[in-house]
Write a protein that holds these residues in place. Structure first.
Motif, PDB file in Angstrom:
ATOM      1  N   PRO A  47       0.818  -1.216   0.000  1.00 32.87           N
ATOM      2  CA  PRO A  47       0.000   0.000   0.000  1.00 32.87           C
ATOM      3  C   PRO A  47       0.847   1.259   0.000  1.00 32.87           C
ATOM      4  O   PRO A  47       1.991   1.260   0.475  1.00 32.87           O
ATOM      5  CB  PRO A  47      -0.777  -0.116   1.310  1.00 32.87           C
ATOM      6  N   LYS A  48       0.287   2.325  -0.521  1.00 31.58           N
ATOM      7  CA  LYS A  48       0.909   3.641  -0.392  1.00 31.58           C
ATOM      8  C   LYS A  48      -0.173   4.619   0.042  1.00 31.58           C
ATOM      9  O   LYS A  48      -1.348   4.482  -0.342  1.00 31.58           O
ATOM     10  CB  LYS A  48       1.559   4.093  -1.698  1.00 31.58           C
ATOM     11  N   GLU A  49       0.196   5.588   0.843  1.00 34.50           N
ATOM     12  CA  GLU A  49      -0.766   6.539   1.394  1.00 34.50           C
ATOM     13  C   GLU A  49      -1.106   7.594   0.340  1.00 34.50           C
ATOM     14  O   GLU A  49      -0.642   8.722   0.391  1.00 34.50           O
ATOM     15  CB  GLU A  49      -0.211   7.155   2.669  1.00 34.50           C
ATOM     16  N   ALA A  50      -1.953   7.189  -0.606  1.00 31.80           N
ATOM     17  CA  ALA A  50      -2.342   8.050  -1.726  1.00 31.80           C
ATOM     18  C   ALA A  50      -3.587   8.855  -1.361  1.00 31.80           C
ATOM     19  O   ALA A  50      -4.336   8.497  -0.455  1.00 31.80           O
ATOM     20  CB  ALA A  50      -2.615   7.189  -2.960  1.00 31.80           C
ATOM     21  N   PRO A  51      -3.850   9.958  -2.080  1.00 31.82           N
ATOM     22  CA  PRO A  51      -5.038  10.775  -1.788  1.00 31.82           C
ATOM     23  C   PRO A  51      -6.347  10.095  -2.167  1.00 31.82           C
ATOM     24  O   PRO A  51      -7.402  10.460  -1.661  1.00 31.82           O
ATOM     25  CB  PRO A  51      -4.805  12.054  -2.607  1.00 31.82           C
ATOM     26  N   GLU A  52      -6.304   9.104  -3.061  1.00 35.77           N
ATOM     27  CA  GLU A  52      -7.495   8.351  -3.454  1.00 35.77           C
ATOM     28  C   GLU A  52      -7.197   6.866  -3.277  1.00 35.77           C
ATOM     29  O   GLU A  52      -6.131   6.379  -3.687  1.00 35.77           O
ATOM     30  CB  GLU A  52      -7.859   8.622  -4.920  1.00 35.77           C
ATOM     31  N   PHE A  53      -8.136   6.114  -2.718  1.00 37.02           N
ATOM     32  CA  PHE A  53      -7.867   4.701  -2.452  1.00 37.02           C
ATOM     33  C   PHE A  53      -7.673   3.893  -3.730  1.00 37.02           C
ATOM     34  O   PHE A  53      -6.946   2.888  -3.738  1.00 37.02           O
ATOM     35  CB  PHE A  53      -8.996   4.092  -1.606  1.00 37.02           C
ATOM     36  N   VAL A  54      -8.278   4.329  -4.851  1.00 35.90           N
ATOM     37  CA  VAL A  54      -8.154   3.580  -6.094  1.00 35.90           C
ATOM     38  C   VAL A  54      -6.721   3.596  -6.630  1.00 35.90           C
ATOM     39  O   VAL A  54      -6.375   2.799  -7.508  1.00 35.90           O
ATOM     40  CB  VAL A  54      -9.122   4.117  -7.167  1.00 35.90           C
ATOM     41  N   GLU A  55      -5.872   4.492  -6.116  1.00 39.48           N
ATOM     42  CA  GLU A  55      -4.472   4.523  -6.527  1.00 39.48           C
ATOM     43  C   GLU A  55      -3.657   3.454  -5.819  1.00 39.48           C
ATOM     44  O   GLU A  55      -2.517   3.191  -6.204  1.00 39.48           O
ATOM     45  CB  GLU A  55      -3.877   5.907  -6.236  1.00 39.48           C
ATOM     46  N   SER A  56      -4.243   2.832  -4.803  1.00 42.61           N
ATOM     47  CA  SER A  56      -3.536   1.788  -4.047  1.00 42.61           C
ATOM     48  C   SER A  56      -4.565   0.818  -3.488  1.00 42.61           C
ATOM     49  O   SER A  56      -4.673   0.605  -2.294  1.00 42.61           O
ATOM     50  CB  SER A  56      -2.713   2.411  -2.906  1.00 42.61           C
ATOM     51  N   TYR A  57      -5.342   0.217  -4.401  1.00 47.73           N
ATOM     52  CA  TYR A  57      -6.473  -0.607  -3.974  1.00 47.73           C
ATOM     53  C   TYR A  57      -6.101  -2.088  -3.999  1.00 47.73           C
ATOM     54  O   TYR A  57      -5.926  -2.666  -5.059  1.00 47.73           O
ATOM     55  CB  TYR A  57      -7.673  -0.356  -4.878  1.00 47.73           C
ATOM     56  N   GLY A  58      -5.989  -2.650  -2.834  1.00 53.40           N
ATOM     57  CA  GLY A  58      -5.694  -4.076  -2.724  1.00 53.40           C
ATOM     58  C   GLY A  58      -5.984  -4.605  -1.342  1.00 53.40           C
ATOM     59  O   GLY A  58      -5.559  -5.694  -0.978  1.00 53.40           O
ATOM     60  N   CYS A  59      -6.739  -3.848  -0.563  1.00 51.90           N
ATOM     61  CA  CYS A  59      -6.951  -4.182   0.848  1.00 51.90           C
ATOM     62  C   CYS A  59      -7.917  -5.345   1.022  1.00 51.90           C
ATOM     63  O   CYS A  59      -8.721  -5.663   0.138  1.00 51.90           O
ATOM     64  CB  CYS A  59      -7.479  -2.967   1.601  1.00 51.90           C
ATOM     65  N   PRO A 110     -12.111   5.899   3.374  1.00 54.97           N
ATOM     66  CA  PRO A 110     -11.093   4.971   2.876  1.00 54.97           C
ATOM     67  C   PRO A 110      -9.657   5.431   3.061  1.00 54.97           C
ATOM     68  O   PRO A 110      -8.769   4.613   3.327  1.00 54.97           O
ATOM     69  CB  PRO A 110     -11.440   4.838   1.388  1.00 54.97           C
ATOM     70  N   VAL A 111      -9.409   6.746   2.921  1.00 47.18           N
ATOM     71  CA  VAL A 111      -8.038   7.257   3.069  1.00 47.18           C
ATOM     72  C   VAL A 111      -7.953   8.288   4.192  1.00 47.18           C
ATOM     73  O   VAL A 111      -7.039   9.105   4.230  1.00 47.18           O
ATOM     74  CB  VAL A 111      -7.533   7.863   1.741  1.00 47.18           C
ATOM     75  N   ALA A 112      -8.888   8.239   5.114  1.00 51.78           N
ATOM     76  CA  ALA A 112      -8.917   9.206   6.212  1.00 51.78           C
ATOM     77  C   ALA A 112      -7.663   9.093   7.068  1.00 51.78           C
ATOM     78  O   ALA A 112      -7.173   7.992   7.328  1.00 51.78           O
ATOM     79  CB  ALA A 112     -10.153   8.977   7.083  1.00 51.78           C
ATOM     80  N   PRO A 113      -7.127  10.226   7.550  1.00 50.78           N
ATOM     81  CA  PRO A 113      -5.940  10.205   8.416  1.00 50.78           C
ATOM     82  C   PRO A 113      -6.318   9.850   9.857  1.00 50.78           C
ATOM     83  O   PRO A 113      -6.569  10.720  10.682  1.00 50.78           O
ATOM     84  CB  PRO A 113      -5.408  11.633   8.304  1.00 50.78           C
ATOM     85  N   PHE A 114      -6.348   8.559  10.141  1.00 54.82           N
ATOM     86  CA  PHE A 114      -6.651   8.109  11.497  1.00 54.82           C
ATOM     87  C   PHE A 114      -5.508   8.466  12.442  1.00 54.82           C
ATOM     88  O   PHE A 114      -4.352   8.590  12.018  1.00 54.82           O
ATOM     89  CB  PHE A 114      -6.883   6.602  11.528  1.00 54.82           C
ATOM     90  N   ALA A 115      -5.847   8.618  13.708  1.00 50.76           N
ATOM     91  CA  ALA A 115      -4.863   8.975  14.734  1.00 50.76           C
ATOM     92  C   ALA A 115      -5.169   8.196  16.005  1.00 50.76           C
ATOM     93  O   ALA A 115      -6.049   7.340  16.040  1.00 50.76           O
ATOM     94  CB  ALA A 115      -4.898  10.487  14.991  1.00 50.76           C
ATOM     95  N   GLU A 116      -4.400   8.488  17.040  1.00 50.68           N
ATOM     96  CA  GLU A 116      -4.581   7.896  18.359  1.00 50.68           C
ATOM     97  C   GLU A 116      -4.592   6.367  18.341  1.00 50.68           C
ATOM     98  O   GLU A 116      -5.443   5.729  18.982  1.00 50.68           O
ATOM     99  CB  GLU A 116      -5.880   8.411  18.999  1.00 50.68           C
ATOM    100  N   PRO A 117      -3.663   5.722  17.602  1.00 54.95           N
ATOM    101  CA  PRO A 117      -3.662   4.253  17.616  1.00 54.95           C
ATOM    102  C   PRO A 117      -3.328   3.711  19.004  1.00 54.95           C
ATOM    103  O   PRO A 117      -2.516   4.275  19.731  1.00 54.95           O
ATOM    104  CB  PRO A 117      -2.577   3.902  16.598  1.00 54.95           C
TER     105      PRO A 117
END
Length: 362
Positions: free
Chosen positions: A76-88, A114-121
C-alpha cells in the motif's frame, strides 16, 4: 486490561514487536512505500492494519489460508485516493456518501473514510469469556466548518486462538445538529473455485437487486454477454452461488443489493463455503446495515469476492441514496454503534453455520 498507545515513531524500517500478550503479539513495520503497518498475530495467523491510512486491513491469513482479494497492488501507499492503491482486505466507506459520486455530489469515491488520516492508535490487551485478546483501535476526527463534526472510531479484536476479526464501530456526532450518514464495510475476500455462497438473504429474485451497469467502452459482444449473465442472476439467483470462473462473468464487476433476514439477535450471516469444509464468513447486523451489497470482480488482474459488503445504503453516491430514502441520521450530540465479524470458519464451525443459515431461512 492494559492499554498501549503509540505514534508514527514506533514504525521503523525493521520489524519491531511492541506488545505481547500470551501467544499474541503486535509487530510494527513499514512497507517499502513508507506506509506504516501493524501486524497482529495469534496462534492461527495474523491480520495487518494500516493504522494511519483509513485504518484499512491490508492482509489477513489464518490456518495458512490467505483471505484477501488478489490484486496487482502488493504494497500500500498513502495516496489521496484509495483507487491509486487498492488491494486491501477491508476498508471503511462513508460517511458523506458511499460508492461513486453522482453528478450532483462532491464527495470522493466511497467517501472520506477509505483514506482518512486516522490517529490515536492504541492496543488493548485483555481477557474475557472468549480467552485472551488484543484490540487495535484508531480514531478519525472529521470537521468542516458550519457543516459537520464527527469522530469515527474503529476497533479490531482478535482472540488468542481465533480466526475471526471482530470489528466495532463507534461514531460520535459532535455538533448540536442532526447528522446524515451512509456507511459501507468493504470486505474483499478472494474467490475460491468450487465454493458455494450461502447466506441468510433468501436466494430468490425478491431478495436481490442486480445493478445492471455496463461500461460504455465495453465491446458490443462482451457487453451482451455480461448483460445476459446479469439478467440470469436476477431471474435465477442460484446461477451465481457456485463459484465457477468457466461459467460466470464478472469482468469488470457485478454489484447486487441483497436483502437479508436476521437471526434471533438481528444478525445476518454469509459464507463462501469451500470444498474442503473451510469457509470465509461475515456476520453483520441487519440494522442499521440493511442495504448490503454483493460485489464480485474477476478480471485478468483482479480477483475479488465481496460476498457481502454490509451497508446502510447502495453504492451510487449521496444524492441517489438521499432520493431513495437510504440516508440515515444521528441525533444532535448522539452516537452510533455497531459491530461486524469476518474471517475464517474451520469445517466444524462452517457446518454448524450452514445449519444456522438453514434455520433462519425457514
Amino acid at each position: 486490561m492494559a492499554v498501549f498507545k503509540f505514534d508514527r515513531n514506533a514504525f521503523g524500517e525493521r520489524e519491531k514487536e511492541i506488545v505481547s500478550h500470551g501467544a499474541m503479539r503486535a509487530v510494527t513495520f513499514r512497507y517499502s512505500t513508507g506506509t506504516p503497518a501493524i501486524r497482529i498475530e495469534n496462534e492461527r495467523g495474523y491480520f495487518i492494519v494500516l493504522p494511519f491510512w483509513g485504518h484499512q486491513i491490508w492482509r489477513a491469513s489464518f490456518d495458512g489460508i490467505d483471505l484477501g482479494m488478489i490484486t496487482e497492488i502488493q504494497e500500500p501507499k498513502e495516496a489521496p485516493e484509495f483507487v491509486e492503491s487498492y488491494g486491501c482486505f477491508m476498508m471503511h466507506s462513508g460517511l458523506c456518501g458511499v460508492g461513486g459520486p453522482g453528478p450532483e455530489d462532491n464527495h470522493k469515491v466511497h467517501g472520506d473514510l477509505p483514506v482518512a488520516p486516522f490517529a490515536e492508535p492504541a492496543i488493548v490487551c485483555g481477557e474475557d469469556e472468549g480467552g485472551r485478546y488484543m484490540i487495535l483501535r484508531g480514531t478519525y476526527d472529521h470537521y468542516k466548518t458550519f457543516s459537520v463534526h464527527y469522530t469515527f472510531t474503529s476497533s479490531y479484536k482478535l482472540y488468542e486462538n481465533g480466526t475471526i476479526i471482530h470489528l466495532s464501530v463507534h461514531v460520535e456526532n459532535l455538533r448540536q445538529k442532526e447528522m446524515e450518514y451512509a456507511y459501507l464495510c468493504h470486505i474483499n475476500f478472494r474467490p475460491f473455485e468450487g465454493a458455494t455462497l450461502l447466506s441468510t438473504a433468501p436466494c430468490d429474485e425478491k431478495h436481490i437487486r442486480v445493478h445492471k451497469a455496463i461500461p460504455a467502452t465495453m465491446p458490443e459482444k462482451e457487453a451482451k454477454e455480461l448483460k445476459a449473465y446479469m439478467d440470469a442472476i436476477q431471474k435465477t439467483p442460484e446461477v451465481h452461488t457456485k463459484v465457477d470462473r468457466t461459467k460466470q462473468i464478472y469482468d469488470p464487476e457485478i454489484v447486487s443489493t441483497l436483502f437479508y433476514k436476521g437471526d434471533e439477535e438481528g444478525y445476518a450471516h454469509t459464507m463462501q463455503y469451500r470444498e474442503d469444509g473451510y469457509a470465509c464468513y461475515v456476520k453483520h447486523p441487519v440494522e442499521p446495515l440493511d442495504h448490503s451489497l454483493r460485489w464480485i470482480a474477476r478480471t485478468c488482474n483482479e480477483d475479488a469476492m465481496g460476498m457481502v459488503l454490509p451497508a446502510s445504503s447502495e453504492h451510487k453516491g449521496y444524492s441517489h441514496a438521499k432520493r431513495e430514502g437510504q440516508i440515515r441520521t444521528i441525533e444532535a450530540g448522539g452516537t452510533l454503534d455497531f459491530d461486524i465479524s469476518f474471517g475464517l470458519l474451520v469445517p466444524v464451525e462452517a457446518e454448524a453455520m450452514c445449519k444456522k443459515i438453514e434455520k433462519v431461512l425457514r
